[in-house]
Each structure stands twice: as C-alpha cells, then as structure tokens.
Design a protein around this motif. Structure first.
Motif, PDB file in Angstrom:
ATOM      1  N   ARG A 133       0.051  13.676   1.935  1.00  0.00           N
ATOM      2  CA  ARG A 133       1.064  13.642   3.003  1.00  0.00           C
ATOM      3  C   ARG A 133       1.238  12.233   3.562  1.00  0.00           C
ATOM      4  O   ARG A 133       1.775  12.071   4.651  1.00  0.00           O
ATOM      5  N   ASN A 167      14.295  11.893   3.057  1.00  0.00           N
ATOM      6  CA  ASN A 167      13.848  10.651   2.406  1.00  0.00           C
ATOM      7  C   ASN A 167      12.414  10.772   1.880  1.00  0.00           C
ATOM      8  O   ASN A 167      11.697   9.786   1.788  1.00  0.00           O
ATOM      9  N   ILE A 197      10.925   0.198  -3.675  1.00  0.00           N
ATOM     10  CA  ILE A 197      10.404  -0.841  -2.767  1.00  0.00           C
ATOM     11  C   ILE A 197      10.170  -2.154  -3.520  1.00  0.00           C
ATOM     12  O   ILE A 197      10.519  -3.229  -3.030  1.00  0.00           O
ATOM     13  N   LEU A 254       0.825  -1.217   0.000  1.00  0.00           N
ATOM     14  CA  LEU A 254       0.000   0.000   0.000  1.00  0.00           C
ATOM     15  C   LEU A 254       0.856   1.263   0.000  1.00  0.00           C
ATOM     16  O   LEU A 254       1.766   1.402   0.827  1.00  0.00           O
ATOM     17  N   PHE A 255       0.531   2.169  -0.897  1.00  0.00           N
ATOM     18  CA  PHE A 255       1.276   3.430  -1.004  1.00  0.00           C
ATOM     19  C   PHE A 255       0.308   4.603  -0.871  1.00  0.00           C
ATOM     20  O   PHE A 255      -0.847   4.520  -1.315  1.00  0.00           O
ATOM     21  N   GLY A 256       0.822   5.703  -0.334  1.00  0.00           N
ATOM     22  CA  GLY A 256      -0.025   6.874  -0.117  1.00  0.00           C
ATOM     23  C   GLY A 256       0.270   7.990  -1.107  1.00  0.00           C
ATOM     24  O   GLY A 256       1.243   7.952  -1.870  1.00  0.00           O
ATOM     25  N   THR A 257      -0.608   8.985  -1.090  1.00  0.00           N
ATOM     26  CA  THR A 257      -0.369  10.227  -1.839  1.00  0.00           C
ATOM     27  C   THR A 257      -0.565  11.361  -0.829  1.00  0.00           C
ATOM     28  O   THR A 257      -0.749  11.088   0.367  1.00  0.00           O
ATOM     29  N   LEU A 272      10.344  10.737  -0.808  1.00  0.00           N
ATOM     30  CA  LEU A 272      10.352  10.362  -2.225  1.00  0.00           C
ATOM     31  C   LEU A 272       8.989  10.598  -2.858  1.00  0.00           C
ATOM     32  O   LEU A 272       7.968  10.561  -2.174  1.00  0.00           O
TER      33      LEU A 272
HETATM   34  N1  SAM Z   1       2.755  14.270  -3.758  1.00  0.00           N
HETATM   35  C1  SAM Z   1       3.692  13.231  -3.568  1.00  0.00           C
HETATM   36  C2  SAM Z   1       4.176  12.624  -4.873  1.00  0.00           C
HETATM   37  O1  SAM Z   1       4.358  13.331  -5.844  1.00  0.00           O
HETATM   38  O2  SAM Z   1       4.418  11.416  -4.955  1.00  0.00           O
HETATM   39  C3  SAM Z   1       3.088  12.198  -2.687  1.00  0.00           C
HETATM   40  C4  SAM Z   1       3.955  11.900  -1.557  1.00  0.00           C
HETATM   41  S1  SAM Z   1       3.308  10.550  -0.681  1.00  0.00           S
HETATM   42  C5  SAM Z   1       3.432  11.045   0.948  1.00  0.00           C
HETATM   43  C6  SAM Z   1       4.508   9.407  -0.936  1.00  0.00           C
HETATM   44  C7  SAM Z   1       4.161   7.963  -0.634  1.00  0.00           C
HETATM   45  O3  SAM Z   1       5.286   7.292  -1.156  1.00  0.00           O
HETATM   46  C8  SAM Z   1       4.087   7.604   0.846  1.00  0.00           C
HETATM   47  O4  SAM Z   1       2.776   7.573   1.342  1.00  0.00           O
HETATM   48  C9  SAM Z   1       4.716   6.249   0.845  1.00  0.00           C
HETATM   49  O5  SAM Z   1       3.782   5.292   0.411  1.00  0.00           O
HETATM   50  C10 SAM Z   1       5.776   6.385  -0.213  1.00  0.00           C
HETATM   51  N2  SAM Z   1       7.075   6.893   0.266  1.00  0.00           N
HETATM   52  C11 SAM Z   1       7.632   8.112   0.068  1.00  0.00           C
HETATM   53  N3  SAM Z   1       8.867   8.174   0.611  1.00  0.00           N
HETATM   54  C12 SAM Z   1       9.092   6.959   1.156  1.00  0.00           C
HETATM   55  C13 SAM Z   1      10.178   6.389   1.860  1.00  0.00           C
HETATM   56  N4  SAM Z   1      11.282   7.076   2.105  1.00  0.00           N
HETATM   57  N5  SAM Z   1      10.068   5.114   2.297  1.00  0.00           N
HETATM   58  C14 SAM Z   1       8.951   4.407   2.049  1.00  0.00           C
HETATM   59  N6  SAM Z   1       7.883   4.878   1.385  1.00  0.00           N
HETATM   60  C15 SAM Z   1       7.956   6.152   0.937  1.00  0.00           C
END
Ligand code: SAM
Length: 289
Positions: A241, A265, A276, A236-239, A267
């Motif tokens: 925040r 970190n 991943i 599962l991945f988020g967008t 990404l």
């Molecule tokens: N607006 C951003 C974009 O352009 O992608 C969305 C950022 S969103 C918070 C990024 C998602 O990527 C997180 O919920 C997580 O699933 C994954 N992610 C980002 N950085 C990560 C990291 N260092 N380790 C693991 N998962 C990461």
C-alpha cells in the motif's frame, strides 16, 4: 540593440568567425560555454588554467563540458526538448549526478482497512520491467530491498540465470538490463553501499500516489534544485500500500504524485517507475530530427 545584435549575428560576415555563432546559447543543444577576459584574477575569481594553457584540444573539451553542465543545471527542460547527438548525450550523462532506483519490499504499508507497516513478496515482473526502465534512463543500479531470506533466494535465482551463458544468449538485452540489479536486506544497507561507491551519501527522493503537504515536496521540473548539490540521487518506490512513514520521514525530497485528468492515479509500481523516470530524466524532442 540586443535584439538587433542577436539577429545580425546570423548574417554572414557580421561576426568574424562563423563558428562563434554556432555555439551561441540556444543554437544547438547546449547554451554557450563561459568566456573569460583579463585580469587573470578578479576579486578572487580566477581564470581557469586550461584557458591559458594553449592546449586547444583540452580547451575544446573543457568548453564542451562546461556548456553541457550549465545547460543541465539551468536549462534542463529546454535541453530535453532538443535533438541531442549521441556525443552530446554522453556529455549530459556525465553532468547528471548518479541516480539509483530502490524498490522497497520492507517498510511498506500492508493490510486492508487496518493498514500497518510490514513486508511484501517480490514479483519477477517488477524485477524485469524496472530493470529495463532503469537501464533506459541511465540508472546506475536498481536495488530490490527485502529482509526475507526466502524472497532474497527467489531474486538471486532469477538474477543468476540472466548472468549465465544460456541467459545471455537467450536474450542479451535482458541480461544487459538485469546485470545492474542489486539485492539488499534494508534501506540502510543501500544507503551505505551508495555512500561507499560514490564517496558521499545520497539524497533520498520518495514517491507516492498520495498528495502530501510536505515542505520538501518537489515537481518534475525541480531537477536543478536536487542536482546542484552534486550528491547521488535515490528514487524510492513502494510496494503493497506504499512506502511507510518511517521511509517518508527520511526523504530529502518528496515527488508530487503522477496524475492524469481523472480521479484515479493508483499505478502499478513498474508503471510509476517508468513514468517518473521519463518525467525526471527523459528526452522529449520537439522535432523529429
Ligand atoms: N501491488 C502494487 C503493484 O502491483 O505495483 C503496488 C502498489 S505500490 C503502492 C505502488 C508504488 O508505486 C507507490 O509506493 C509509489 O512508489 C508508486 N506509485 C504508484 N502510483 C503513483 C503515482 N500516481 N504517483 C507516484 N508514484 C506512484
């Protein structure tokens, strides 16, 4: 004596059949298949019928499958460092439980200083790039989750184009990657669909850039502890925040964040998915051939 035996086996003539040495553990990509002896039943452990069937073709196939299974479940780190043939890769894929990728545009944190749970907009680049990564690492389906009908229409339009003759002819590889993308309104629908496809509910593995203190936290070396249950796996991945607590609390496992040797970190989600998937399912041979 074990050391000597291990070495002497490679001297021609020491072992009756040279072929036996060839599939010793750690000689090729797989560890050795299991061996059996009499009695047929020992304390409830039964010699499999195929061993006693006299069908050499079926026995060979069974042994290859067993060797692949043992290697995947107990020596995956070592397996990915060796150079597997296409045939071996197929056997490996059959031993890894089905994996799914889910990108959440719902149940994610949004906003600035005051974060709250909400929804985000879809981006075509995430649909394209994550579809390609998913196809590369053998992901069965990549689900884009959004409850918003106007956002669903955007994704539908994009996916439909890549299934048309013009789309297929324009870029067949992109069509190939995008045909495994699915649209869903919520996470529960995804879980239900996977349960229907696989006959068993999936294990949920969440990702985050933040290091949590969860007891169910796992590293990129813990595949066997997830795979032993033989359940389908959802990454599962988020967008926005990141995934909300309501999703994180549902997780069977939480992957530790991807980090380099810096203090940053955060990404993009498409980069996080690619890294991943590679850490979790990728090959990384030590030799060129
Ligand atoms: N607006 C951003 C974009 O352009 O992608 C969305 C950022 S969103 C918070 C990024 C998602 O990527 C997180 O919920 C997580 O699933 C994954 N992610 C980002 N950085 C990560 C990291 N260092 N380790 C693991 N998962 C990461």
């Amino acid at each position: 004596m074990m050391f000597l035996e291990g070495l002497l086996r490679f001297v021609p003539g020491v072992v009756g059949k040279a072929e036996s040495v060839l599939h010793d553990s750690f000689t090729g990509s797989f560890v050795d298949h299991p061996e059996f002896t009499e009695p047929v039943n020992w304390k409830g452990h039964q010699v499999p019928d195929v061993i006693r069937s006299g069908n050499h073709g079926a026995l060979k196939e069974w042994r290859q499958q067993q060797a692949a299974r043992r290697t995947v479940l107990s020596h995956f780190r070592w397996l990915r460092e060796s150079n597997s043939t296409q045939e071996e890769k197929k056997l490996v894929q059959a031993c890894i439980p089905p994996h799914y990728v889910v990108l959440m545009h719902d149940q994610v944190m949004v906003g600035g200083a005051e974060k709250k749970e909400g929804t985000t907009s879809v981006t075509s680049i995430d649909v394209h790039d994550i579809a390609r990564s998913s196809r590369t690492y053998g992901i069965k389906n990549y689900f884009v989750v959004t409850p918003l009908t106007d956002q669903q229409k955007i994704v539908e339009k994009l996916l439909n184009f890549w299934q048309t003759d013009i789309g297929i002819e324009y870029n067949p590889e992109r069509h190939e990657a995008l045909k495994r993308v699915r649209l869903a309104s919520c996470l529960d629908d995804v879980i239900e669909q996977i349960k229907k496809n696989e006959g068993t509910p999936p294990l949920l593995v969440t990702t985050s850039a933040k290091r949590g203190k969860e007891e169910n936290s796992i590293t990129y070396h813990d595949q066997s502890c997830v795979w032993k249950s033989e359940s389908p796996v959802v990454l599962l991945f988020g967008t926005g925040r990141g995934l909300s607590d309501s999703v994180m609390q549902k997780a069977d496992y939480v992957l530790i964040p991807v980090e380099g040797f810096s203090d940053f970190n955060h990404l993009s989600v498409r980069s996080a998915v690619a890294i991943i998937l590679d850490r979790w399912l990728g090959t990384n041979p030590k030799n060129r051939n």
